[in-house]
Design an enzyme around this catalytic site. Structure first.
Site, PDB file in Angstrom:
ATOM      1  CE  LYS A 101      -4.607  -1.517   1.723  1.00 21.78           C
ATOM      2  NZ  LYS A 101      -4.255  -2.833   2.205  1.00 21.78           N
ATOM      3  CD  GLU A 123     -11.849   5.072   1.691  1.00 23.13           C
ATOM      4  OE1 GLU A 123     -11.788   6.406   1.014  1.00 23.13           O
ATOM      5  OE2 GLU A 123     -11.458   3.925   1.231  1.00 23.13           O
ATOM      6  CB  SER A 389      -0.330  -8.264  -0.994  1.00 19.31           C
ATOM      7  OG  SER A 389      -0.853  -9.115  -0.285  1.00 19.31           O
TER       8      SER A 389
HETATM    9  C1  LIG Z   1      -4.928  -4.141   1.534  1.00 22.72           C
HETATM   10  C2  LIG Z   1      -4.200  -5.331   1.329  1.00 22.72           C
HETATM   11  C3  LIG Z   1      -4.693  -6.020   0.318  1.00 22.72           C
HETATM   12  C4  LIG Z   1      -6.124  -5.762  -0.510  1.00 22.72           C
HETATM   13  O1  LIG Z   1      -5.874  -4.698  -1.174  1.00 22.72           O
HETATM   14  P1  LIG Z   1      -5.738  -4.598  -2.694  1.00 22.72           P
HETATM   15  O2  LIG Z   1      -6.025  -3.256  -3.370  1.00 22.72           O
HETATM   16  O3  LIG Z   1      -6.490  -5.717  -3.630  1.00 22.72           O
HETATM   17  O4  LIG Z   1      -4.247  -4.955  -2.982  1.00 22.72           O
HETATM   18  C5  LIG Z   1      -4.153  -7.099   0.118  1.00 22.72           C
HETATM   19  N1  LIG Z   1      -2.957  -7.395   0.864  1.00 22.72           N
HETATM   20  C6  LIG Z   1      -2.609  -6.868   1.836  1.00 22.72           C
HETATM   21  C7  LIG Z   1      -1.553  -7.125   2.737  1.00 22.72           C
HETATM   22  C8  LIG Z   1      -3.313  -5.636   2.082  1.00 22.72           C
HETATM   23  O5  LIG Z   1      -2.828  -4.882   3.275  1.00 22.72           O
END
Ligand SMILES: *Cc1c(COP(=O)(O)O)cnc(C)c1O
Length: 402
Positions: A101, A123, A389
């Site tokens: 993010k 938000e 992610s």
């Molecule tokens: C917020 C988040 C997601 C989901 O958000 P996307 O916009 O779909 O990437 C996925 N993995 C992690 C670790 C997150 O914090």
């Protein structure tokens, strides 16, 4: 595997929306008239700014020195042995603040500065995007107001504490269910009241045009690095497949971005099925959704027969969203990417397995992408990249539960 991509579609149009923000039939900017000037200012300026040399230098410099990029592309040897294929993990979990993010919030705060804004609003549902926003506001010395459902503030109190320590004002949304939707309404109200000095940082590839394209471009650094790193490690920039989890879809958009036009690369998104796609407690938007408008764009949406948004559920707070970015709706519609559903139980198993085999505790969200490996028949010549992610520290309350 045989591809059944709809040949009538120009693949570039699934990466670059048209002038009105449409990817095929999905996207656009459906905003109330009072918000039009804010969105229009952004739309008319974003490309020229983010493509400028000054912006790129600053953005790439901060991604490197502040966020810790490039993130490693790690060959997961023991996991590869287990599945009889070649698995690489794109380590977004090693980014500052623990997930992808931050790529987006760094980019958007620089954009806000170029637009002459002094105040940032956002938000947040689970608080992860709020923390990433509060982080870059501290970095840039900008005022930060984060709207969060009052119920979410209770459920995610450690993230509320983080945002406050970083200097943000966290405002509880006390209407409706007191969750993400209500926080979004408050943020939009704020933006309408502060049209000139405030930028609204949206956290995924959702919202009215140009946000989906803006966020996809900022996150596309993920696949840009993947191409280079794969070439170094395997001799080819082109893998067999790329796998990523999909909430709003920003990490998946970033991981897919530079492969969308490479037809041989299979793209797979993992949606959260919660207790099961047909259990009534799920967030499997593409599996269950119908076209509808949410948060300013036309996309796939979980809704009742009369168009009311269905409350989503997932064990993973970051995937608990009733919509999905319009780029993914289009990638699914034209068959360029496939979206599979993964239950809470499958994600938990995949997380525990990665911890034991590789010494990496993934975020619950990322574990959904890992769980796809159980379903997909990759062989020993294939090269598969999983976008990890985020890291799982924030999820120990779930993993550690007896
Ligand atoms: C917020 C988040 C997601 C989901 O958000 P996307 O916009 O779909 O990437 C996925 N993995 C992690 C670790 C997150 O914090």
């Amino acid at each position: 595997m045989k591809s059944n991509i709809d040949m009538a579609i120009d693949l570039a149009s699934l990466r670059n929306p048209d002038a009105k923000g449409f990817y095929g039939p999905f996207g656009g900017a459906f905003v109330p008239e009072m918000l039009f000037p804010n969105v229009e200012e952004l739309r008319s300026r974003y490309l020229e700014i983010i493509e400028s040399e000054a912006f790129r230098q600053e953005f790439l410099g901060l991604l490197r020195d502040y966020a810790g990029r490039p993130t490693p592309l790690y060959f997961a040897k023991r996991l590869s042995e287990k599945y009889g294929t070649n698995l690489y993990l794109k380590r977004e979990d090693l980014c500052h603040t623990g997930a992808h993010k931050i790529n987006n919030t760094i980019g958007q705060i620089l954009l806000a500065r170029h637009l002459g804004k002094r105040r940032i609003i956002a938000e947040t549902g689970a608080g992860q995007h709020g923390v990433a926003t509060a982080t870059v506001c501290a970095l840039m010395g900008m005022e930060c107001v984060v709207y969060m459902g009052a119920l979410d503030m209770e459920r995610q109190s450690p993230n509320v504490a983080r945002m406050r320590m970083l200097g943000a004002t966290v405002v509880p949304a006390t209407s409706g269910n007191q969750t993400l939707k209500d926080a979004t309404n408050e943020a939009i109200r704020d933006w309408i009241c502060h049209p000139t000095d405030t930028h609204y940082i949206i956290g995924s590839v959702v919202g009215p045009h140009p946000y989906p394209d803006l966020v996809a471009r900022l996150q596309s650094v993920i696949s840009e690095e993947m191409r280079r790193q794969l070439a170094e490690k395997t001799g080819s920039e082109i893998p067999t497949a790329v796998l990523a989890c999909v909430g709003g879809g920003s990490n998946a958009a970033g991981a897919f971005y530079h492969y969308i036009e490479e037809e041989s690369v299979q793209l797979y998104g993992a949606e959260a099925a919660g207790h099961g796609v047909h259990s009534g407690e799920t967030a499997a938007t593409i599996a269950l959704g119908k076209p509808g408008i949410l948060h300013g764009s036309l996309s796939m949406l979980m809704q009742t027969d009369d168009g009311q948004v269905v409350e989503p559920y997932s064990i993973s707070a970051g995937l608990d969203y009733p919509g999905v970015g319009p780029m993914h709706a289009a990638l699914a519609h034209f068959g360029r990417a496939k979206y599979l559903s993964v239950t809470d139980e499958q994600a938990l198993q995949a997380a525990h397995q990665l911890a034991r085999l590789e010494g990496i505790i993934p975020a619950l969200e990322s574990a959904h992408a890992l769980a796809l490996l159980e379903e997909l028949p990759f062989g020993k010549k294939d090269v598969v990249v999983v976008c990890l992610s985020g890291r799982g520290d924030k999820d120990m309350g779930v993993y550690g539960a007896p």
